[in-house]
Design a protein around this motif. Structure first.
Motif, PDB file in Angstrom:
ATOM      1  N   HIS A 178      -6.966 -12.897  16.527  1.00 44.60           N
ATOM      2  CA  HIS A 178      -6.554 -11.400  16.446  1.00 44.60           C
ATOM      3  C   HIS A 178      -5.954 -11.243  14.839  1.00 44.60           C
ATOM      4  O   HIS A 178      -4.969 -12.133  15.023  1.00 44.60           O
ATOM      5  N   VAL A 179      -6.401 -10.205  14.170  1.00 42.74           N
ATOM      6  CA  VAL A 179      -5.886 -10.008  12.822  1.00 42.74           C
ATOM      7  C   VAL A 179      -5.142  -8.838  12.833  1.00 42.74           C
ATOM      8  O   VAL A 179      -6.005  -7.912  13.147  1.00 42.74           O
ATOM      9  N   VAL A 180      -3.866  -8.541  12.648  1.00 40.22           N
ATOM     10  CA  VAL A 180      -3.251  -7.515  12.442  1.00 40.22           C
ATOM     11  C   VAL A 180      -2.675  -7.278  11.204  1.00 40.22           C
ATOM     12  O   VAL A 180      -1.978  -8.018  10.650  1.00 40.22           O
ATOM     13  N   ILE A 181      -3.191  -6.221  10.447  1.00 40.64           N
ATOM     14  CA  ILE A 181      -3.016  -5.686   9.393  1.00 40.64           C
ATOM     15  C   ILE A 181      -1.962  -4.443   9.130  1.00 40.64           C
ATOM     16  O   ILE A 181      -2.276  -3.603   9.590  1.00 40.64           O
ATOM     17  N   GLY A 182      -0.897  -4.621   8.340  1.00 41.25           N
ATOM     18  CA  GLY A 182       0.338  -3.508   8.397  1.00 41.25           C
ATOM     19  C   GLY A 182       0.469  -3.302   7.267  1.00 41.25           C
ATOM     20  O   GLY A 182       0.612  -4.453   6.214  1.00 41.25           O
ATOM     21  N   ARG A 183       1.093  -2.349   6.903  1.00 41.63           N
ATOM     22  CA  ARG A 183       1.673  -1.998   5.486  1.00 41.63           C
ATOM     23  C   ARG A 183       2.984  -2.847   5.518  1.00 41.63           C
ATOM     24  O   ARG A 183       3.751  -2.954   6.487  1.00 41.63           O
ATOM     25  N   ALA A 184       3.316  -3.560   4.348  1.00 44.28           N
ATOM     26  CA  ALA A 184       4.586  -4.047   4.107  1.00 44.28           C
ATOM     27  C   ALA A 184       5.841  -3.042   4.258  1.00 44.28           C
ATOM     28  O   ALA A 184       5.607  -1.952   4.076  1.00 44.28           O
ATOM     29  N   VAL A 185       7.072  -3.377   4.662  1.00 45.99           N
ATOM     30  CA  VAL A 185       8.087  -2.735   5.069  1.00 45.99           C
ATOM     31  C   VAL A 185       8.376  -2.180   3.590  1.00 45.99           C
ATOM     32  O   VAL A 185       8.415  -2.780   2.687  1.00 45.99           O
ATOM     33  N   GLY A 186       8.741  -0.748   3.420  1.00 54.18           N
ATOM     34  CA  GLY A 186       9.320   0.006   2.551  1.00 54.18           C
ATOM     35  C   GLY A 186       7.757   0.293   1.660  1.00 54.18           C
ATOM     36  O   GLY A 186       8.119   1.010   0.720  1.00 54.18           O
ATOM     37  N   ALA A 187       6.905   0.189   1.998  1.00 53.53           N
ATOM     38  CA  ALA A 187       5.373   0.839   1.183  1.00 53.53           C
ATOM     39  C   ALA A 187       5.366   2.130   1.372  1.00 53.53           C
ATOM     40  O   ALA A 187       4.915   2.662   0.485  1.00 53.53           O
ATOM     41  N   ASP A 188       5.836   2.706   2.359  1.00 56.80           N
ATOM     42  CA  ASP A 188       5.878   4.209   2.384  1.00 56.80           C
ATOM     43  C   ASP A 188       7.270   4.968   1.585  1.00 56.80           C
ATOM     44  O   ASP A 188       7.458   5.964   1.970  1.00 56.80           O
ATOM     45  N   ALA A 189       7.982   4.107   1.176  1.00 56.22           N
ATOM     46  CA  ALA A 189       9.312   4.443   0.995  1.00 56.22           C
ATOM     47  C   ALA A 189       8.968   5.331  -0.597  1.00 56.22           C
ATOM     48  O   ALA A 189       8.272   4.860  -1.431  1.00 56.22           O
ATOM     49  N   PRO A 190       9.636   6.431  -0.656  1.00 59.06           N
ATOM     50  CA  PRO A 190       9.503   7.103  -2.084  1.00 59.06           C
ATOM     51  C   PRO A 190      10.036   6.427  -3.177  1.00 59.06           C
ATOM     52  O   PRO A 190      11.195   5.598  -3.003  1.00 59.06           O
ATOM     53  N   GLY A 191       9.455   6.286  -4.319  1.00 60.05           N
ATOM     54  CA  GLY A 191       9.866   5.647  -5.366  1.00 60.05           C
ATOM     55  C   GLY A 191       9.915   6.393  -6.812  1.00 60.05           C
ATOM     56  O   GLY A 191      10.219   7.703  -6.580  1.00 60.05           O
ATOM     57  N   GLY A 192       9.678   5.849  -7.834  1.00 59.30           N
ATOM     58  CA  GLY A 192       9.723   6.479  -9.110  1.00 59.30           C
ATOM     59  C   GLY A 192       8.579   7.436  -9.407  1.00 59.30           C
ATOM     60  O   GLY A 192       7.891   8.031  -8.643  1.00 59.30           O
ATOM     61  N   PRO A 193       8.156   7.738 -10.846  1.00 63.89           N
ATOM     62  CA  PRO A 193       7.206   8.722 -11.069  1.00 63.89           C
ATOM     63  C   PRO A 193       6.064   8.104 -10.536  1.00 63.89           C
ATOM     64  O   PRO A 193       5.637   7.082 -10.230  1.00 63.89           O
ATOM     65  N   GLU A 194       5.037   9.170 -10.349  1.00 61.59           N
ATOM     66  CA  GLU A 194       3.718   8.970  -9.922  1.00 61.59           C
ATOM     67  C   GLU A 194       2.953   7.882 -10.573  1.00 61.59           C
ATOM     68  O   GLU A 194       3.081   7.911 -11.976  1.00 61.59           O
ATOM     69  N   GLY A 195       2.326   7.119  -9.791  1.00 61.77           N
ATOM     70  CA  GLY A 195       1.708   5.966 -10.592  1.00 61.77           C
ATOM     71  C   GLY A 195       2.813   4.845 -11.020  1.00 61.77           C
ATOM     72  O   GLY A 195       2.194   3.849 -11.802  1.00 61.77           O
ATOM     73  N   GLY A 196       3.866   4.781 -10.795  1.00 65.32           N
ATOM     74  CA  GLY A 196       4.855   3.924 -10.929  1.00 65.32           C
ATOM     75  C   GLY A 196       4.765   2.762 -10.104  1.00 65.32           C
ATOM     76  O   GLY A 196       3.858   2.592  -9.465  1.00 65.32           O
ATOM     77  N   PRO A 197       5.703   1.849 -10.026  1.00 66.14           N
ATOM     78  CA  PRO A 197       5.811   0.714  -9.069  1.00 66.14           C
ATOM     79  C   PRO A 197       5.491   0.889  -7.575  1.00 66.14           C
ATOM     80  O   PRO A 197       5.087   0.053  -6.959  1.00 66.14           O
ATOM     81  N   GLU A 198       5.803   1.987  -6.992  1.00 71.05           N
ATOM     82  CA  GLU A 198       5.484   2.191  -5.578  1.00 71.05           C
ATOM     83  C   GLU A 198       3.922   2.429  -5.361  1.00 71.05           C
ATOM     84  O   GLU A 198       3.502   2.329  -4.132  1.00 71.05           O
TER      85      GLU A 198
END
Length: 178
Positions: free
Chosen positions: A129-149
């Protein structure tokens, strides 16, 4: 009742790494193995399966079988064929999947089922069983578009769990080292 044989946790930072994880997982698979893939839309289930197909040396491009439900990729190397199933559109359990004859294909194939949780477990007591989830904080808003987020958005936490005696010593923890 199945018992957990082994488990691995892997952080995947790009689609290329997800495909590489599939290539690294492929040598652990053998005919009769059932692999369930769980994750939201766009998590990387088909990308992982593409890597499995490359690692198994199968014919044909591995793409999402969403509309055909199941696609068989014969081996080019004398290994097991890959049966790639997308159960997303199938609402019922194993009864609805009987038309696919997965129980007939399973003994000589590696059967990978996207969206199979709660639908195909009865096919094999021993399964991966392989479960794939987004990393914690992956949906957190960040810097400018195209930035580190934007890079963080590709990060996935993958848990690979072997259920049953088949997976007790199958080498899953080795997947954690890149």
């Amino acid at each position: 009742m199945s018992t957990t044989g082994a488990m691995a946790h892997i952080t995947v930072k790009s689609p290329e790494q997800m495909q590489e994880l599939g290539r690294r997982l492929a040598p652990l698979l053998r005919p009769g193995d059932l692999v369930l893939l769980t994750g939201e839309l766009g998590a990387g289930k088909t990308t992982l399966t593409r890597g499995l197909g490359e690692g198994l040396g199968v014919r044909g491009a591995v793409t999402s079988p969403t509309f055909v439900i199941a696609r068989v990729h014969p081996s080019l190397t004398g290994g097991p064929p890959l049966v790639h199933v997308d159960a997303y559109r199938l609402g019922g359990g194993l009864d609805e999947m009987e038309d696919l004859d997965l129980d007939v294909s399973l003994p000589e194939s590696v059967v990978v089922v996207e969206w199979g949780e709660g639908k195909v477990e009865e096919l094999a007591e021993d399964r991966l069983h392989v479960v794939i989830g987004r990393a914690v904080g992956a949906d957190a808003p960040g810097g400018p578009e195209g930035g580190p987020e934007a890079e963080v958005d590709d990060v996935r936490e993958v848990t690979v769990t072997g259920l049953g005696a088949r997976w007790a010593d199958a080498g899953l923890p080795a997947l954690e080292t890149c």
